[in-house]
Design a protein around this motif. Structure first.
Motif, PDB file in Angstrom:
ATOM      1  N   MET A  37     -13.312 -10.523   5.257  1.00  0.00           N
ATOM      2  CA  MET A  37     -12.797  -9.132   4.792  1.00  0.00           C
ATOM      3  C   MET A  37     -14.027  -8.429   4.183  1.00  0.00           C
ATOM      4  SD  MET A  37      -9.778  -8.698   5.948  1.00  0.00           S
ATOM      5  CE  MET A  37      -8.963  -7.573   5.187  1.00  0.00           C
ATOM      6  N   GLN A  38     -15.188  -9.321   3.915  1.00  0.00           N
ATOM      7  CA  GLN A  38     -16.182  -8.752   2.967  1.00  0.00           C
ATOM      8  C   GLN A  38     -15.599  -8.229   1.481  1.00  0.00           C
ATOM      9  OE1 GLN A  38     -19.696  -7.109   5.218  1.00  0.00           O
ATOM     10  NE2 GLN A  38     -18.144  -6.841   6.885  1.00  0.00           N
ATOM     11  N   LEU A  39     -14.864  -8.886   1.085  1.00  0.00           N
ATOM     12  CA  LEU A  39     -14.357  -8.470  -0.125  1.00  0.00           C
ATOM     13  C   LEU A  39     -15.146  -8.797  -1.539  1.00  0.00           C
ATOM     14  CD1 LEU A  39     -10.757 -10.199   0.014  1.00  0.00           C
ATOM     15  CD2 LEU A  39     -11.597  -7.769   0.682  1.00  0.00           C
ATOM     16  N   GLU A  40     -15.152  -7.947  -2.325  1.00  0.00           N
ATOM     17  CA  GLU A  40     -16.104  -8.254  -3.677  1.00  0.00           C
ATOM     18  C   GLU A  40     -15.132  -8.260  -4.706  1.00  0.00           C
ATOM     19  OE1 GLU A  40     -18.865  -4.947  -4.386  1.00  0.00           O
ATOM     20  OE2 GLU A  40     -18.488  -4.202  -2.304  1.00  0.00           O
ATOM     21  N   ILE A  41     -15.263  -9.418  -5.579  1.00  0.00           N
ATOM     22  CA  ILE A  41     -14.590  -9.827  -6.551  1.00  0.00           C
ATOM     23  C   ILE A  41     -15.508  -9.813  -7.823  1.00  0.00           C
ATOM     24  CG2 ILE A  41     -13.379 -11.872  -7.747  1.00  0.00           C
ATOM     25  CD1 ILE A  41     -12.865 -13.097  -5.143  1.00  0.00           C
ATOM     26  N   LEU A  42     -15.159  -8.579  -8.733  1.00  0.00           N
ATOM     27  CA  LEU A  42     -16.097  -8.180  -9.713  1.00  0.00           C
ATOM     28  C   LEU A  42     -15.514  -8.425 -11.127  1.00  0.00           C
ATOM     29  CD1 LEU A  42     -16.736  -5.076  -7.957  1.00  0.00           C
ATOM     30  CD2 LEU A  42     -18.329  -6.788  -8.169  1.00  0.00           C
ATOM     31  N   GLY A  43     -16.329  -9.104 -12.051  1.00  0.00           N
ATOM     32  CA  GLY A  43     -15.853  -9.186 -13.428  1.00  0.00           C
ATOM     33  C   GLY A  43     -16.115  -7.612 -14.114  1.00  0.00           C
ATOM     34  N   SER A  44     -15.180  -7.580 -15.018  1.00  0.00           N
ATOM     35  CA  SER A  44     -15.492  -6.422 -15.885  1.00  0.00           C
ATOM     36  C   SER A  44     -14.981  -6.324 -17.295  1.00  0.00           C
ATOM     37  CB  SER A  44     -14.767  -5.317 -15.208  1.00  0.00           C
ATOM     38  OG  SER A  44     -14.769  -4.004 -15.749  1.00  0.00           O
ATOM     39  N   SER A  45     -15.665  -5.997 -18.171  1.00  0.00           N
ATOM     40  CA  SER A  45     -15.451  -5.975 -19.597  1.00  0.00           C
ATOM     41  C   SER A  45     -15.828  -4.714 -20.498  1.00  0.00           C
ATOM     42  CB  SER A  45     -15.978  -7.325 -20.139  1.00  0.00           C
ATOM     43  OG  SER A  45     -15.859  -7.467 -21.776  1.00  0.00           O
ATOM     44  N   MET A  46     -14.817  -4.044 -20.923  1.00  0.00           N
ATOM     45  CA  MET A  46     -15.065  -3.000 -21.988  1.00  0.00           C
ATOM     46  C   MET A  46     -15.837  -1.755 -21.115  1.00  0.00           C
ATOM     47  SD  MET A  46     -13.611  -3.464 -24.862  1.00  0.00           S
ATOM     48  CE  MET A  46     -14.400  -2.195 -25.669  1.00  0.00           C
TER      49      MET A  46
ATOM     50  N   ALA B 181      -8.016  -4.187   1.782  1.00  0.00           N
ATOM     51  CA  ALA B 181      -8.715  -3.762   2.767  1.00  0.00           C
ATOM     52  C   ALA B 181      -9.884  -4.411   3.105  1.00  0.00           C
ATOM     53  CB  ALA B 181      -8.545  -2.190   2.799  1.00  0.00           C
ATOM     54  N   PRO B 182     -10.545  -4.188   4.215  1.00  0.00           N
ATOM     55  CA  PRO B 182     -11.815  -4.645   4.294  1.00  0.00           C
ATOM     56  C   PRO B 182     -12.934  -4.042   3.339  1.00  0.00           C
ATOM     57  CG  PRO B 182     -10.985  -4.442   6.522  1.00  0.00           C
ATOM     58  CD  PRO B 182      -9.813  -3.890   5.604  1.00  0.00           C
ATOM     59  N   GLY B 183     -13.824  -4.737   2.848  1.00  0.00           N
ATOM     60  CA  GLY B 183     -14.490  -4.081   1.965  1.00  0.00           C
ATOM     61  C   GLY B 183     -13.930  -3.673   0.633  1.00  0.00           C
ATOM     62  N   ALA B 184     -12.901  -4.176   0.190  1.00  0.00           N
ATOM     63  CA  ALA B 184     -12.189  -3.818  -0.995  1.00  0.00           C
ATOM     64  C   ALA B 184     -12.822  -4.611  -2.340  1.00  0.00           C
ATOM     65  CB  ALA B 184     -10.951  -4.254  -1.100  1.00  0.00           C
ATOM     66  N   ARG B 185     -12.880  -3.888  -3.466  1.00  0.00           N
ATOM     67  CA  ARG B 185     -13.280  -4.378  -4.753  1.00  0.00           C
ATOM     68  C   ARG B 185     -12.107  -4.884  -5.449  1.00  0.00           C
ATOM     69  NH1 ARG B 185     -14.775  -0.313  -1.669  1.00  0.00           N
ATOM     70  NH2 ARG B 185     -14.433   1.252  -3.456  1.00  0.00           N
ATOM     71  N   ILE B 186     -12.074  -6.200  -5.902  1.00  0.00           N
ATOM     72  CA  ILE B 186     -10.975  -6.630  -6.774  1.00  0.00           C
ATOM     73  C   ILE B 186     -11.607  -6.979  -8.116  1.00  0.00           C
ATOM     74  CG2 ILE B 186      -9.362  -8.982  -7.364  1.00  0.00           C
ATOM     75  CD1 ILE B 186      -9.727  -9.226  -4.207  1.00  0.00           C
ATOM     76  N   VAL B 187     -11.330  -5.987  -9.085  1.00  0.00           N
ATOM     77  CA  VAL B 187     -11.950  -6.082 -10.356  1.00  0.00           C
ATOM     78  C   VAL B 187     -10.927  -6.756 -11.389  1.00  0.00           C
ATOM     79  CG1 VAL B 187     -12.907  -4.447 -12.052  1.00  0.00           C
ATOM     80  CG2 VAL B 187     -12.722  -3.648  -9.495  1.00  0.00           C
ATOM     81  N   VAL B 188     -11.792  -7.890 -11.928  1.00  0.00           N
ATOM     82  CA  VAL B 188     -10.736  -8.679 -13.068  1.00  0.00           C
ATOM     83  C   VAL B 188     -11.443  -8.326 -14.264  1.00  0.00           C
ATOM     84  CG1 VAL B 188     -10.322 -11.271 -13.319  1.00  0.00           C
ATOM     85  CG2 VAL B 188     -10.903 -10.183 -10.966  1.00  0.00           C
ATOM     86  N   CYS B 189     -10.436  -8.079 -15.088  1.00  0.00           N
ATOM     87  CA  CYS B 189     -10.696  -8.019 -16.795  1.00  0.00           C
ATOM     88  C   CYS B 189     -10.117  -9.068 -17.578  1.00  0.00           C
ATOM     89  CB  CYS B 189     -10.450  -6.697 -17.204  1.00  0.00           C
ATOM     90  SG  CYS B 189      -8.652  -6.090 -17.568  1.00  0.00           S
ATOM     91  N   GLY B 190      -9.067  -9.629 -16.917  1.00  0.00           N
ATOM     92  CA  GLY B 190      -8.504 -10.826 -17.741  1.00  0.00           C
ATOM     93  C   GLY B 190      -7.824 -11.740 -16.828  1.00  0.00           C
TER      94      GLY B 190
END
Length: 313
Positions: free
Chosen positions: A253-262, A227-236
């Motif tokens: 869409m003003q998306l956020e692509i976010l890395g994540s670890s532990m 959706a607009p403003g959604a966060r796509i969180v990537v851990c692998g």
């Protein structure tokens, strides 16, 4: 001390390097011993046996990142798996990378890594949390800001992180969608409160948070479902790390692509309290006695697990 350890590295046949036997036990200055009651396996252990992140000069290395047990004062604890490590370029390492891991009768750990085990959470359940479940918790709560979301998509059903993300999001009352190519896994994941669909299928709505650990095969779908403003969180990126990204969709869409670890020790403590409250419970695929740890590794390596593989002492 009995332990399951990497005695050799075999990139093509990792389990050939797994040995179960006696190793000496020592406690570094400032650390404390923990009598291990349960541990759980992660794909990190398989990669270690392949030699990824574990060079031959550190062998033999006791495997395992996750543990629950009893500290020297008789307190039941869960062990936070991240150790401050100035020798590592990241500034930290996990148990079994530079320090002996958790698949042993005893573990040496910094006292500050010991988190009290709340009443109502078993050793086996607690041993599922420090790596996979903590990763999912950090992705949802901290990076994904799930409190602001109404809906969540989890790509790929069955693994430890994905089942944790589904259970946590469903426990919060979110609308949860999960993808899988496996009909049996879709049926099982639906029992956790999710709507299960085939990989790449159109969803009834665009979602606010996407939990992404698959990578290239699913990333385009993750973006289209956002959706607009959604966060796509990537851990692998278990199925490929070179995903194509349509930047027009990102900015439009003003998306956020976010890395994540532990995650952090405070997040692990909060996760334990969430489990103790009954709002989410760890999904355990199977439990093996330590004498059958080789079978536990074979179960994980076969790739057909649903939830966590636990080793009980």
């Amino acid at each position: 001390m009995r332990a399951a350890y990497a005695s050799a590295l075999h990139p093509e046949a990792p389990l050939d390097g797994l040995t179960v036997g006696d190793l000496p036990f020592s406690v570094p200055d400032g650390w404390v011993p923990v009598d291990v009651r349960a541990s759980s396996l992660n794909h990190h252990d398989i990669w270690s046996l392949r030699g990824v992140g574990l060079p031959a000069d550190r062998l033999p290395m006791i495997l395992g990142c996750d543990a629950a047990g009893v500290d020297p004062d008789g307190n039941e604890v869960v062990v936070y798996p991240v150790v401050e490590d100035k020798a590592d370029p990241r500034g930290f390492s996990l148990f079994s990378e530079r320090h002996p891991g958790t698949l042993a009768e005893r573990l040496a750990a910094p006292r500050e890594n010991l988190i009290p085990l709340p009443a109502g959470v078993s050793f086996a359940e607690a041993a599922c949390l420090p790596t996979a479940w903590l990763t999912a918790y950090h992705m949802l709560f901290t990076r994904g800001r799930v409190a602001e979301a109404g809906s969540v998509l989890v790509q790929g059903a069955g693994g430890g992180v994905s089942t944790a993300a589904v259970a946590l999001a469903a426990g919060l009352g979110k609308r949860v969608y999960v993808t899988s190519r496996d009909a049996a896994k879709r049926e099982r994941i639906a029992e956790l409160g999710a709507t299960a669909v085939e990989s790449g299928a159109r969803l009834p709505e665009r979602v606010d948070v996407v939990i992404e650990s698959v990578g290239a095969p699913t990333f385009e779908h993750s973006m289209k479902c956002s959706a607009p403003g959604a966060r796509i969180v990537v851990c692998g990126a278990t199925a490929g790390h070179l995903a194509q990204v349509d930047l027009r969709r990102v900015f439009a869409m003003q998306l956020e692509i976010l890395g994540s670890s532990m995650g952090t020790p405070d997040e692990l403590a909060a996760l334990l309290e969430l489990v103790a409250s009954g709002r989410a419970r760890p999904v355990i695929d199977s439990t093996f006695a330590f004498d059958a740890v080789g079978e536990a590794f074979a179960r994980l390596a076969a790739g057909d697990v649903f939830g966590k593989v636990v080793v009980a002492f």
